[in-house]
Design a protein around this motif. Structure first.
Motif, short mmCIF file in Angstrom:
data_model
loop_
_atom_site.label_atom_id
_atom_site.label_comp_id
_atom_site.label_asym_id
_atom_site.label_seq_id
_atom_site.Cartn_x
_atom_site.Cartn_y
_atom_site.Cartn_z
N ARG A 232 0.84 -1.20 0.00
CA ARG A 232 0.00 0.00 0.00
C ARG A 232 0.88 1.26 0.00
O ARG A 232 1.06 1.90 1.05
CB ARG A 232 -0.93 0.00 1.21
N SER A 264 -10.33 -1.93 -4.52
CA SER A 264 -11.11 -2.76 -3.61
C SER A 264 -11.81 -1.90 -2.57
O SER A 264 -11.28 -0.89 -2.12
CB SER A 264 -10.19 -3.78 -2.91
N GLN A 265 -13.00 -2.34 -2.17
CA GLN A 265 -13.74 -1.64 -1.12
C GLN A 265 -13.15 -1.92 0.26
O GLN A 265 -13.49 -1.26 1.23
CB GLN A 265 -15.22 -2.06 -1.15
N ASN A 266 -12.28 -2.92 0.33
CA ASN A 266 -11.75 -3.34 1.62
C ASN A 266 -10.31 -2.90 1.87
O ASN A 266 -9.63 -3.45 2.75
CB ASN A 266 -11.82 -4.87 1.73
N ASP A 268 -8.95 -0.39 3.33
CA ASP A 268 -8.63 0.11 4.67
C ASP A 268 -8.43 -1.01 5.69
O ASP A 268 -7.86 -0.78 6.76
CB ASP A 268 -9.74 1.05 5.16
N LYS A 269 -8.89 -2.19 5.35
CA LYS A 269 -8.74 -3.33 6.26
C LYS A 269 -7.47 -4.11 6.00
O LYS A 269 -7.14 -5.04 6.75
CB LYS A 269 -9.95 -4.27 6.13
N LEU A 270 -6.74 -3.76 4.92
CA LEU A 270 -5.56 -4.52 4.53
C LEU A 270 -4.30 -3.97 5.19
O LEU A 270 -4.16 -2.78 5.41
CB LEU A 270 -5.39 -4.49 3.00
N ARG A 271 -3.37 -4.87 5.48
CA ARG A 271 -2.08 -4.51 6.05
C ARG A 271 -0.97 -4.74 5.04
O ARG A 271 -1.03 -5.71 4.25
CB ARG A 271 -1.78 -5.34 7.30
N GLN A 274 0.59 -8.33 4.05
CA GLN A 274 -0.41 -9.37 4.29
C GLN A 274 -0.57 -10.20 3.02
O GLN A 274 -0.53 -9.68 1.90
CB GLN A 274 -1.74 -8.72 4.66
N LYS A 304 -9.28 -12.95 0.18
CA LYS A 304 -9.30 -13.92 1.27
C LYS A 304 -7.89 -14.05 1.84
O LYS A 304 -6.93 -14.31 1.11
CB LYS A 304 -9.79 -15.28 0.77
N SER A 305 -7.75 -13.84 3.14
CA SER A 305 -6.44 -13.97 3.79
C SER A 305 -5.95 -15.40 3.70
O SER A 305 -6.74 -16.35 3.87
CB SER A 305 -6.52 -13.53 5.25
#
Length: 316
Positions: A232, A264-266, A268-271, A274, A304-305
């Motif tokens: 990111r 992606s809409q997600n 902000d949840k990603l590190r 990861q 998917k993690s």
């Protein structure tokens, strides 16, 4: 300084007996290259093939030979500029000197690097990659054109091209037969482009990345699935990240991250770092992240993690 005073410098490198002399003589014999101006040819090594004096004279080319690396200096080049007053310069560079030596070289006023060309004997490529990979990849890192000559049946052209593009994605790679004719080969891909979801295996990520860079139109509107690490960068637009993998280009300490822009809409949840399984639809768009050129942009359908895959590093 006006453009009329600019002197283009063409650098031709490669290992000994890779066909540099033949290539340079063919280039000099092309009237579009010579165009009536004076060419200075600086030969930094002597191979088995000698230059044809008739060709040099016919195309107004003067040649000077550098006996060793210690003689190839800014002072030497400046003396050449004053003595020969060339309109263009061709350097047959000794690849064993290392390309950083040339990168650090101060060229005479008005001279500029116009093109880098690497010649490769396809018959000895595997041997050099086994024993001198770092030195060879250094040669092609700045090259605009890489030519594999002396290709024959069984030459692994697609694999060789992937090796070069891994070290230098912008390089044009060409293959020639013994007589100079174009060598035809097929690009074989280890995944099904016509599948409903194109599954990219861990060991095939590098092949997919290079093919998507070269032929993004192959993937327009299609869905791909692969495992990747999250990156990111701070400068990215909100809502985007870059899934990818690190690739080894020549040695363990020389790696590059290979990935594509992904929305992606997600996010902000990603590190960072990861690992995910990414399922995404591909669209080809011109983006500033691709220097304004068109490239693949991924639009996620699912993230998917996952655990770090066994094949973490990409090899070509």
């Amino acid at each position: 300084m006006s453009l009329l005073n600019k002197v283009p410098v063409y650098v031709v490198n490669g290992f000994l007996e890779s066909g540099k002399t033949s290539f340079i003589q063919e280039t000099l014999s092309d009237p579009y290259f010579s165009d009536g101006g004076k060419t200075l040819l600086i030969a930094c090594e002597e191979g088995e093939e000698e230059y044809d004096n008739h060709i040099l004279e016919s195309y107004d080319t003067v040649m000077t030979v550098v006996e060793g690396k210690a003689e190839f200096t800014p002072e030497f080049l400046e003396a050449c500029r004053k003595e020969y007053k060339p309109t263009q310069v061709m350097i047959e560079y000794n690849g064993m000197w290392g390309m950083q030596y040339l990168r650090d070289m101060q060229l005479p006023r008005g001279w500029f690097l116009a093109q880098g060309i690497t010649l490769v004997d396809a018959g000895t490529f595997d041997l050099y990659m086994q024993n001198m990979k770092s030195l060879f990849m250094d040669m092609v890192q700045d090259s605009d054109l890489v030519i594999f000559n002396r290709c024959k049946e069984g030459t692994k052209a697609a694999s060789y091209k992937r090796n070069i593009r891994a070290a230098n994605p912008r390089a044009q790679v060409e293959f020639e037969q013994e007589g100079g004719e174009l060598f035809e080969y097929e690009e074989e891909l280890p995944f099904d482009l016509n599948a409903e979801i194109i599954e990219i295996g861990d060991i095939d990520y590098g092949i997919w990345y290079l093919d998507a860079m070269d032929h993004p139109e192959h993937y327009e509107g299609k869905t791909v699935r692969f495992k990747a690490m999250v990156m990111r960068p701070k400068e990215l637009e909100a809502g985007y990240f870059v899934p990818g993998r690190r690739a080894m280009t020549c040695c363990a300490d020389d790696t590059v991250f290979l990935g594509f822009l992904c929305k992606s809409q997600n996010v902000d949840k990603l590190r960072n770092r990861q690992w995910l399984t990414v399922t995404a639809k591909v669209k080809v768009e011109a983006r500033k992240e691709y220097s304004g050129e068109e490239g693949p942009v991924l639009y996620t359908k699912a993230l998917k993690s996952v655990e770090k895959p066994e094949e973490e590093m990409v090899y070509f």
